[in-house]
Design an enzyme around this catalytic site. Structure first.
Site, PDB file in Angstrom:
ATOM      1  N   TYR A 149       0.812  -1.212   0.000  1.00 19.73           N
ATOM      2  CA  TYR A 149       0.000   0.000   0.000  1.00 19.73           C
ATOM      3  C   TYR A 149       0.846   1.263   0.000  1.00 19.73           C
ATOM      4  CZ  TYR A 149      -4.316  -2.605   0.483  1.00 19.73           C
ATOM      5  OH  TYR A 149      -5.380  -3.429   0.245  1.00 19.73           O
ATOM      6  N   LYS A 219       3.671 -13.985   6.138  1.00 18.95           N
ATOM      7  CA  LYS A 219       4.013 -14.941   5.084  1.00 18.95           C
ATOM      8  C   LYS A 219       5.532 -15.074   5.034  1.00 18.95           C
ATOM      9  CE  LYS A 219       2.695 -17.717   1.743  1.00 18.95           C
ATOM     10  NZ  LYS A 219       2.054 -19.009   2.066  1.00 18.95           N
ATOM     11  N   ASP A 285      -1.875 -17.999   5.257  1.00 22.66           N
ATOM     12  CA  ASP A 285      -2.834 -18.931   4.650  1.00 22.66           C
ATOM     13  C   ASP A 285      -3.356 -19.930   5.670  1.00 22.66           C
ATOM     14  OD1 ASP A 285      -0.556 -21.308   3.336  1.00 22.66           O
ATOM     15  OD2 ASP A 285       0.018 -19.340   4.118  1.00 22.66           O
ATOM     16  N   ASP A 309      -5.840  -6.811   4.985  1.00 25.08           N
ATOM     17  CA  ASP A 309      -6.979  -6.572   4.096  1.00 25.08           C
ATOM     18  C   ASP A 309      -7.775  -7.859   3.918  1.00 25.08           C
ATOM     19  OD1 ASP A 309      -8.639  -5.136   2.470  1.00 25.08           O
ATOM     20  OD2 ASP A 309      -7.164  -4.710   0.927  1.00 25.08           O
TER      21      ASP A 309
END
Length: 420
Positions: A149, A219, A285, A309
């Protein structure tokens, strides 16, 4: 005398009659702001019997601003938020084409609102796609100023993209770009300072509210130095700044390696028994899967911008949809905060008296809690709970309720006021 909110020695100083700037919003913004403002004023009056009130001060942004003065986000609007610290806004249109990438992102970046705060809870009576929505009770701390972002990109086919590729391939030895001639490029900055201030805020929130855990969602198995750094810096911060109050799964892993499983398990159990905050981490995930299978394992979540998000929208869907999901953008150091509806402008239903003001209402509840006016939020959430339990809601929620009664925006507004 009307006054502005100030910050002194890291604490908000809130007068009894503060000026609060607001942006009405585009699309359904006019309707939901009108509804929310009525409810806010009635709840304040009921809670404080005239001893407190808010002077609402409109500032312009979005389509309304562009149509009136040719600017999507006037300097006056930004300066007003800077001056008065705390504000609230409806949904804004993102301009098509050049210029500002996103008005929301521009506000967050300019005011350095580094925490996107998204509490998620279920209201009894609201239909959910999951079997046990009552188990979903989490507060998301989403980093708001870094990651993708930050908007550092070069478009395919431009001299800038070619220059960037030449640099990374010739000077940095990068050989992993499969189709360099047709690739666009983006850079993802993640800093120690940005990560630490976000994670610190999450830990302080969890300790203040006596919650059991903070989970670092990342991640880092793929992006070792950005997302992996976020995890490592988070553990280091927790163990350094909050040593007496937390137990981290990083400490657990060290004990396990050095002294065996049993010692590590005993240390974890002792930490829980003494009320220490548990700091843990999970790959994003896996987290998204776990929130469906065992949501009760999570309370406060700290994560990066893009992960946040995805995570916040999935969790909102699990308790009935983004229409009842509140949000805030906060800088706890300067005191600046903008509370906002988390959904879009919904132009297809604008002006039809169908829009659900619940997201903006609950964001207002967050704002009143931030100001220390807890009684106002309690009145509003109590009234909403009564309506939902009785199957009364705007069409987006009522259509899924058993024997749900569909209320227009104005009917829902009056029903909330009647139940304050």
């Amino acid at each position: 005398m009307k006054q502005q909110v100030l910050i002194e020695n890291g604490q908000l100083v809130v007068p009894d009659h503060p000026i609060i700037p607001f942006i009405e919003g585009d699309g359904v913004g006019k309707e939901i702001w009108g509804a929310a403002r009525q409810i806010f004023d009635k709840a304040i009056a009921k809670a404080y019997q005239g001893k407190r009130s808010i002077e609402w001060h409109e500032v312009l942004a979005g389509e309304k601003s562009f149509n009136l003065n040719g600017s999507w986000l006037p300097d006056e609007t930004m300066n007003t938020f800077k001056q008065y610290l705390v504000g609230i806004k409806g949904p804004l249109t993102t301009p098509v084409g050049g210029g500002i990438r996103s008005l929301n992102v521009a506000l967050r970046q300019e005011l350095d609102l580094y925490v996107c705060l998204r509490p998620v809870r279920w209201f009894k009576g609201v239909e959910s796609p999951v079997k046990y929505p009552e188990k979903v009770s989490m507060t998301i701390f989403r980093e708001n100023t870094e990651d993708i972002y930050a908007g550092i990109e070069w478009q395919q086919g431009t001299p800038e993209a070619e220059k960037f590729y030449q640099f990374i391939s010739q000077q940095m030895g990068v050989k992993k770009v499969r189709f360099p001639n047709t690739s666009s490029f983006g850079v993802k900055p993640v800093s120690i300072e940005g990560s630490e201030r976000l994670i610190r805020s999450a830990i302080e929130y969890a300790l203040q509210h006596k919650l059991p855990s903070v989970t670092l969602v990342h991640k880092g198995n793929i992006m070792k130095f950005t997302e992996g750094g976020f995890k490592q810096w988070g553990y280091a911060l927790a163990e350094c700044e909050f040593a007496d109050s937390v137990f981290t799964m990083n400490q657990y892993a060290k004990l396990q390696k050095e002294q065996g499983n049993e010692v590590a398990k005993q240390a974890l159990q002792a930490a829980k028994l003494t009320g220490k905050l548990i700091i843990k981490d999970v790959i994003c995930d896996a987290f998204l899967q776990n929130t469906l299978l065992k949501p009760e394992d999570y309370s406060v979540v700290a994560t990066l911008n893009l992960n946040g998000d995805y995570v916040s929208d999935q969790l909102a869907a699990m308790v009935g949809g983004i229409g009842i999901a509140p949000g805030a953008n906060i800088n706890y150091m300067t005191g600046h905060a903008i509370f906002e509806a988390t959904h879009g402008t919904a132009p297809d239903i604008a002006g039809k008296n169908q829009a659900n003001p619940s997201s903006l209402l609950l964001s207002g509840v967050m704002m009143f809690d931030y100001l220390g006016w807890y009684e106002v939020g309690q009145l509003i959430t109590g009234a909403m709970e009564k309506l939902f339990q009785n199957g009364k809601a705007t069409v987006d929620l009522a259509r899924f309720m058993k024997d749900g009664e569909e209320l227009t925006t104005s009917q829902f507004t009056q029903a909330v006021i009647d139940n304050l």
